[in-house]
Design an enzyme around this catalytic site. Structure first.
Site, PDB file in Angstrom:
ATOM      1  NE  ARG A 282     -12.195 -42.500  -9.617  1.00  0.00           N
ATOM      2  CZ  ARG A 282     -12.486 -41.322  -9.089  1.00  0.00           C
ATOM      3  NH1 ARG A 282     -13.306 -40.502  -9.741  1.00  0.00           N
ATOM      4  NH2 ARG A 282     -11.982 -40.953  -7.924  1.00  0.00           N
TER       5      ARG A 282
ATOM      6  NE  ARG B 120      -6.960 -42.493  -6.855  1.00  0.00           N
ATOM      7  CZ  ARG B 120      -7.536 -43.249  -7.782  1.00  0.00           C
ATOM      8  NH1 ARG B 120      -8.864 -43.276  -7.896  1.00  0.00           N
ATOM      9  NH2 ARG B 120      -6.817 -43.950  -8.625  1.00  0.00           N
TER      10      ARG B 120
ATOM     11  CG  HIS C 173     -15.891 -43.252  -4.248  1.00  0.00           C
ATOM     12  ND1 HIS C 173     -15.220 -42.984  -5.416  1.00  0.00           N
ATOM     13  CD2 HIS C 173     -15.198 -42.654  -3.254  1.00  0.00           C
ATOM     14  CE1 HIS C 173     -14.156 -42.251  -5.152  1.00  0.00           C
ATOM     15  NE2 HIS C 173     -14.122 -42.030  -3.849  1.00  0.00           N
TER      16      HIS C 173
ATOM     17  CG  ASP D 252     -13.809 -33.013  -0.154  1.00  0.00           C
ATOM     18  OD1 ASP D 252     -13.639 -34.175   0.278  1.00  0.00           O
ATOM     19  OD2 ASP D 252     -13.734 -32.755  -1.363  1.00  0.00           O
TER      20      ASP D 252
ATOM     21  CG  HIS E 205     -16.198 -32.573  -5.977  1.00  0.00           C
ATOM     22  ND1 HIS E 205     -15.797 -31.638  -5.041  1.00  0.00           N
ATOM     23  CD2 HIS E 205     -15.818 -33.779  -5.486  1.00  0.00           C
ATOM     24  CE1 HIS E 205     -15.218 -32.243  -4.026  1.00  0.00           C
ATOM     25  NE2 HIS E 205     -15.220 -33.548  -4.272  1.00  0.00           N
TER      26      HIS E 205
END
Length: 458
Positions: free
Chosen positions: A204, A82, A201, A318, A267
């Site tokens: 978190r 990431r 998103h 993805d 996911h």
């Protein structure tokens, strides 16, 4: 004027010989007849399947695929990937996004996808370009001919509890007011084969009090708009959610939000039985991206149990480490086989063809997740279909639904010759009419970005 198309057979369910498909000017199927010979001079195509919706895409990451396969000293995991992706994202402009997405969408069409859900969180890489970034995605969809469900992403925090964003997340951030204004401005731009939805998103990245205003905004524009969210992808995320709310991510979502058929939970890799049963009962779609989930080391979703409970799923490419519908379905099935040391796991309860079951279920689930009238070749559905090369060696010994099994599980390269979206041929003879120009622009743009990153020492 209505159009008529003829095929020697329809694969996926019953085998219909000498098929005639009638399509209205708006691309919707108005008649489907079996046993009707094509008039002289009319082209006859080979076996056809409903085209596949790609329910989860981060278009700009196509240009990053394969560039994070080097291990530095220390741990290599989703979180280190990431950080590398954040650095790449800083170089995105509306022009770069349009070029990369255009090439990606042509690749998707050639691979058998006819619609894409663009999970779009790259809003503000340079100044306030949020509208321009979304318009770049829409331009790319129009240039390629793919059907777009655009899913602008609300992204506000770096972790549970509303932690401030880190510097690498700056291109993704919106206030709730700015985000709802963006939805209102975008809505008139989406009609015909294009749809507008909403995405959070992740838990978190979105504080609890931001959910209701965003949902109210999209429901004011369209009560049937799809709603997507990344959830329970990594164990670290699950553990952090438990620390924050004393609940697991899917558990929290099902208890606090009106999750229904409009929702797609992307996911959901790490779920317990109560969670996947709750997802099945609510009728939402789980968005599975097996090649990306494998590439990032996410884990394996309990698809076998979920499907047995009536759960719905679709697939997406993805991060675009691979753009191949068959590979997503194949890896989904193989993950279940490896976990259970068994074969033909995902199929009908009373037996049947695994390839046909995977294709049918993923096509219908993807259509639901994108709110697109596709996923089936039937009256009242849009004419999105793919044509297979029935003379390819992989089909030599196959009959009826074995053709779908052979297509999914054997042979390279893909044997798709033609692709139709809304009654128009966008791929013919394995090619897109503008692919040389589109891929040329892609090579030039991505090469320039690579040189900039090299100069920065990235």
């Amino acid at each position: 004027m209505q159009k008529h198309y003829f095929s020697e057979g329809l694969v996926g369910g019953d085998w219909l010989h000498d098929l005639c498909l009638t399509v209205a000017p708006d691309g919707m199927i108005t008649a489907l007849e079996s046993g009707k010979k094509a008039p002289a001079g009319k082209p006859v195509h080979g076996p056809v399947l409903p085209a596949m919706p790609n329910l989860h895409s981060h278009a700009f990451q196509r240009a990053f695929a394969g560039l994070a396969e080097f291990r530095e000293a220390g741990a290599s995991d989703f979180w280190s990937w990431r950080n590398a992706m954040y650095h790449f994202a800083r170089h995105m402009t509306p022009e770069a996004v349009e070029v990369i997405a255009s090439a990606l969408y042509v690749e998707m069409l050639k691979a058998g996808y006819s619609a894409v859900g663009e999970f779009h969180y790259l809003h503000n890489a340079h100044e306030d370009q949020s509208l321009a970034m979304s318009e770049a995605v829409l331009k790319a969809a129009n240039a390629s001919g793919i059907a777009l469900t655009h899913l602008p992403v609300l992204y506000q925090a770096s972790d549970f509890g509303g932690e401030l964003p880190v510097s690498g997340q700056a291109p993704f951030i919106h206030s709730t007011d700015d985000f709802t204004r963006l939805l209102k401005v975008l809505k008139p731009r989406f009609d015909g084969r294009h749809r507008l939805g909403l995405t959070f998103h992740s838990l978190r990245a979105v504080p609890e009090d931001s959910f209701a205003p965003a949902i109210d905004a999209i429901e004011t524009l369209d009560m049937k708009a799809p709603i997507h969210i990344h959830i329970a992808e990594q164990t670290r995320e699950v553990n952090a959610c438990v620390d924050w709310a004393d609940k697991r991510p899917v558990e929290w979502l099902l208890e606090s939000q009106n999750v229904d058929e409009r929702w797609c939970l992307v996911h959901a890799t790490h779920v317990v039985e109560a969670e996947w049963r709750g997802m099945a009962e609510r009728g939402c779609v789980v968005g599975l991206c097996p090649t990306t989930e494998a590439n990032l080391g996410d884990g394996v979703f309990p698809a076998h149990e979920f499907v047995k409970a009536g759960g719905r799923f679709g697939v997406g490419s993805d991060s675009h480490i691979s753009i191949d519908v068959r590979e997503e379905l194949r890896l989904l099935e193989y993950g279940q086989r490896l976990a259970r040391q068994a074969r033909t796991v995902l199929t009908h309860a009373d037996g049947g063809h695994t390839g046909e079951f995977l294709w049918r279920q993923a096509a219908r689930g993807g259509a639901q997740a994108l709110a697109q009238p596709v996923g089936e070749i039937a009256v009242g559905k849009r004419a999105d279909l793919i044509v297979l090369d029935g003379k390819a060696p992989m089909f030599a010994g196959a009959a009826y639904s074995q053709i779908v099994d052979a297509f999914v599980f054997s042979g390279q390269p893909a044997t798709i010759t033609d692709v139709m979206v809304a009654g128009d041929w966008v791929i013919t003879g394995g090619r897109h009419a503008n692919e040389d120009e589109i891929f040329g622009r892609y090579n030039e743009t991505v090469g320039r970005i690579a040189r900039l990153m090299e100069e920065e020492g990235a």
